[in-house]
Design an enzyme around this catalytic site. Sequence first.
Site, PDB file in Angstrom:
ATOM      1  N   GLY A  76     -22.036  39.260  54.217  1.00 24.26           N
ATOM      2  CA  GLY A  76     -22.832  38.981  55.409  1.00 24.26           C
ATOM      3  C   GLY A  76     -22.350  37.761  56.142  1.00 24.26           C
ATOM      4  O   GLY A  76     -21.924  36.795  55.532  1.00 24.26           O
ATOM      5  N   HIS A  77     -22.367  37.861  57.444  1.00 21.78           N
ATOM      6  CA  HIS A  77     -22.092  36.662  58.218  1.00 21.78           C
ATOM      7  C   HIS A  77     -22.921  36.641  59.483  1.00 21.78           C
ATOM      8  O   HIS A  77     -23.359  37.671  59.986  1.00 21.78           O
ATOM      9  CB  HIS A  77     -20.608  36.464  58.505  1.00 21.78           C
ATOM     10  CG  HIS A  77     -19.882  37.714  58.845  1.00 21.78           C
ATOM     11  ND1 HIS A  77     -18.978  38.287  57.992  1.00 21.78           N
ATOM     12  CD2 HIS A  77     -19.944  38.488  59.927  1.00 21.78           C
ATOM     13  CE1 HIS A  77     -18.513  39.376  58.539  1.00 21.78           C
ATOM     14  NE2 HIS A  77     -19.071  39.521  59.718  1.00 21.78           N
TER      15      HIS A  77
ATOM     16  N   LYS B 294     -14.389  34.504  56.732  1.00 20.31           N
ATOM     17  CA  LYS B 294     -13.783  35.719  57.304  1.00 20.31           C
ATOM     18  C   LYS B 294     -14.456  36.112  58.608  1.00 20.31           C
ATOM     19  O   LYS B 294     -13.813  36.585  59.522  1.00 20.31           O
ATOM     20  CB  LYS B 294     -13.933  36.906  56.341  1.00 20.31           C
ATOM     21  CG  LYS B 294     -13.094  36.803  55.106  1.00 20.31           C
ATOM     22  CD  LYS B 294     -13.337  37.981  54.185  1.00 20.31           C
ATOM     23  CE  LYS B 294     -14.697  37.982  53.565  1.00 20.31           C
ATOM     24  NZ  LYS B 294     -14.936  37.006  52.505  1.00 20.31           N
TER      25      LYS B 294
ATOM     26  N   GLN C 242     -16.530  39.983  50.322  1.00 22.05           N
ATOM     27  CA  GLN C 242     -16.420  39.190  49.086  1.00 22.05           C
ATOM     28  C   GLN C 242     -15.046  38.499  49.063  1.00 22.05           C
ATOM     29  O   GLN C 242     -14.583  38.091  50.109  1.00 22.05           O
ATOM     30  CB  GLN C 242     -16.648  40.047  47.822  1.00 22.05           C
ATOM     31  CG  GLN C 242     -18.109  40.475  47.633  1.00 22.05           C
ATOM     32  CD  GLN C 242     -18.497  41.687  48.457  1.00 22.05           C
ATOM     33  OE1 GLN C 242     -17.805  42.692  48.448  1.00 22.05           O
ATOM     34  NE2 GLN C 242     -19.595  41.609  49.151  1.00 22.05           N
TER      35      GLN C 242
ATOM     36  N   ASP D 267     -16.905  34.043  50.945  1.00 17.54           N
ATOM     37  CA  ASP D 267     -17.473  33.034  51.847  1.00 17.54           C
ATOM     38  C   ASP D 267     -16.410  32.076  52.389  1.00 17.54           C
ATOM     39  O   ASP D 267     -16.696  30.913  52.661  1.00 17.54           O
ATOM     40  CB  ASP D 267     -18.577  32.211  51.142  1.00 17.54           C
ATOM     41  CG  ASP D 267     -19.617  33.105  50.516  1.00 17.54           C
ATOM     42  OD1 ASP D 267     -20.062  34.041  51.190  1.00 17.54           O
ATOM     43  OD2 ASP D 267     -19.967  32.878  49.338  1.00 17.54           O
TER      44      ASP D 267
HETATM   45  P1  IMP Z   1     -23.058  41.945  43.678  1.00 15.83           P
HETATM   46  O1  IMP Z   1     -21.928  42.159  44.624  1.00 15.83           O
HETATM   47  O2  IMP Z   1     -24.392  41.828  44.342  1.00 15.83           O
HETATM   48  O3  IMP Z   1     -23.059  42.946  42.559  1.00 15.83           O
HETATM   49  O4  IMP Z   1     -22.832  40.510  42.961  1.00 15.83           O
HETATM   50  C1  IMP Z   1     -21.755  40.284  42.050  1.00 15.83           C
HETATM   51  C2  IMP Z   1     -21.197  38.873  42.209  1.00 15.83           C
HETATM   52  O5  IMP Z   1     -20.516  38.775  43.455  1.00 15.83           O
HETATM   53  C3  IMP Z   1     -22.258  37.760  42.226  1.00 15.83           C
HETATM   54  O6  IMP Z   1     -21.687  36.602  41.617  1.00 15.83           O
HETATM   55  C4  IMP Z   1     -22.479  37.488  43.698  1.00 15.83           C
HETATM   56  O7  IMP Z   1     -22.945  36.181  43.949  1.00 15.83           O
HETATM   57  C5  IMP Z   1     -21.058  37.702  44.214  1.00 15.83           C
HETATM   58  N1  IMP Z   1     -21.021  38.100  45.631  1.00 15.83           N
HETATM   59  C6  IMP Z   1     -21.307  39.316  46.144  1.00 15.83           C
HETATM   60  N2  IMP Z   1     -21.130  39.308  47.479  1.00 15.83           N
HETATM   61  C7  IMP Z   1     -20.708  38.076  47.812  1.00 15.83           C
HETATM   62  C8  IMP Z   1     -20.312  37.460  49.049  1.00 15.83           C
HETATM   63  O8  IMP Z   1     -20.294  38.088  50.135  1.00 15.83           O
HETATM   64  N3  IMP Z   1     -19.911  36.169  48.959  1.00 15.83           N
HETATM   65  C9  IMP Z   1     -19.879  35.484  47.797  1.00 15.83           C
HETATM   66  N4  IMP Z   1     -20.229  36.012  46.621  1.00 15.83           N
HETATM   67  C10 IMP Z   1     -20.633  37.296  46.629  1.00 15.83           C
END
Ligand code: IMP
Length: 434
Positions: A40-41, A16, A224, A13
């Site tokens: 996502g954005h 990007k 991420q 977040d």
């Molecule tokens: P997952 O990717 O859904 O398995 O989540 C694993 C961890 O990554 C969790 O703490 C989510 O909140 C974090 N996470 C996954 N995608 C994002 C993102 O795009 N931005 C911030 N945190 C993310």
Amino acid sequence: MNNLIVLGAQWGDEGKGKLVDLLSDRFDVVIRYQGGHNAGHTIIIGDRKFVLKLIPSGILHPGKSAVIGNGLVVDPIALVTEIDALESAGVDVSRQLRISNRAHVLLPFHRLMERLSEANPGKVSIGTTSRGIGPCYEDKVGRRGIRFGDFVRFESFDEIYDALRDEKIAILKAFGLFERFDDRAERDRFRQIAERLSPLVCDTASLLDQGIRSGKRLLFEGAQGTMLDIDHGTYPFVTSSSSTAGGACIGTGVPPNKITGVVGICKAYITRVGGGPFPTELTDAVGEHIRKRGNEFGAVTGRPRRCGWFDVPLLRYSALINGFDSLVITKLDVLDDLDEIPVCVKYQVDGKTIENMPESSEELAKVKPIFESVPGWKSPTFGISEYEKLPAKARAYLAYLEKVTGVEAGCISTGPERTQTIIRKGSRFEKLLA
Ligand code: IMP
């Protein structure tokens, strides 16, 4: 040759979406290399709002290509929803988008498995986005996943789907969580989606190779952030893919010697969504102030983001792993009205001072941040697009971050609009775009 990786240097977040959108004009192909619709954005063009979770935002630039690389796990329903929205806005998706035949297919039972795993009282809760990302990667690594090549070849899809479904049903039954579903209807639905997506599926590694050979410029978009990387992040509070720079090669099939630069994006402070250690977290009114001012709520799940001060040991580790040529520092304006800005320069743990991030999340949860304070500038920076026009103390803050991280701040973002950006003259960042 100018092929650039842009990725998050912190916990995701970092902004990007805006940067990739801004840079897309200067590149021919924009490529995602890991993750799924957990990223996502939102991009606003004119009066239209696009929420892109899987498709690189480069698709919004007419004539540019967008590629979903082999490193992704793709929910076909989520993908088709995005395609529909883009097509209704006049985007030529069939010409601009390609999906790797080696990307993995995420199915509804992956979400069910995730619910099961996150609800398990014996397991530490990661606070995932509940999209089924982890279980889909588990099937990939367990060598029983369904790839897009199989998905669009109907005979192989049926066979692998049935085997995977039977396995998941057995697990759900064992936990007493099985709910009957209309299997045939579900398979038919996916078959229809597969037929529709089929013309977009190809060997994207070969496509990118041809692109490089013909002088096209490639922009790799990380999802991420570094600290959510499966290997280098704050394990187990991470996502299930390689979000660091190395992941760009693995997740696309483009070799390392074709990459010309790596740019890290970080906020002027730091945020995290979900569980896990966070040394500089602010749980007081200042944290609340930053959350409100920075609109720090998750783009995918809407969850409030945890906010904290800039963490130098974390950023230095991130720079070490990714080899940043330059940093883009975003949301500088969020700090505009603070008297002073603490920056965590070291940690203290068990009476010892350490300069590096510990490997273990347990140990990271125990560290106490050691701060140095930098004076706030107490005047608006929102929307400033020339470095010289920033208040002197804001420039001093940026220079301080450059000194303690060892990486230049080549670009500064002072607001959500494209124009609210500073590209530093003479920086490596500027050269990477030339
Ligand atoms: P997952 O990717 O859904 O398995 O989540 C694993 C961890 O990554 C969790 O703490 C989510 O909140 C974090 N996470 C996954 N995608 C994002 C993102 O795009 N931005 C911030 N945190 C993310």
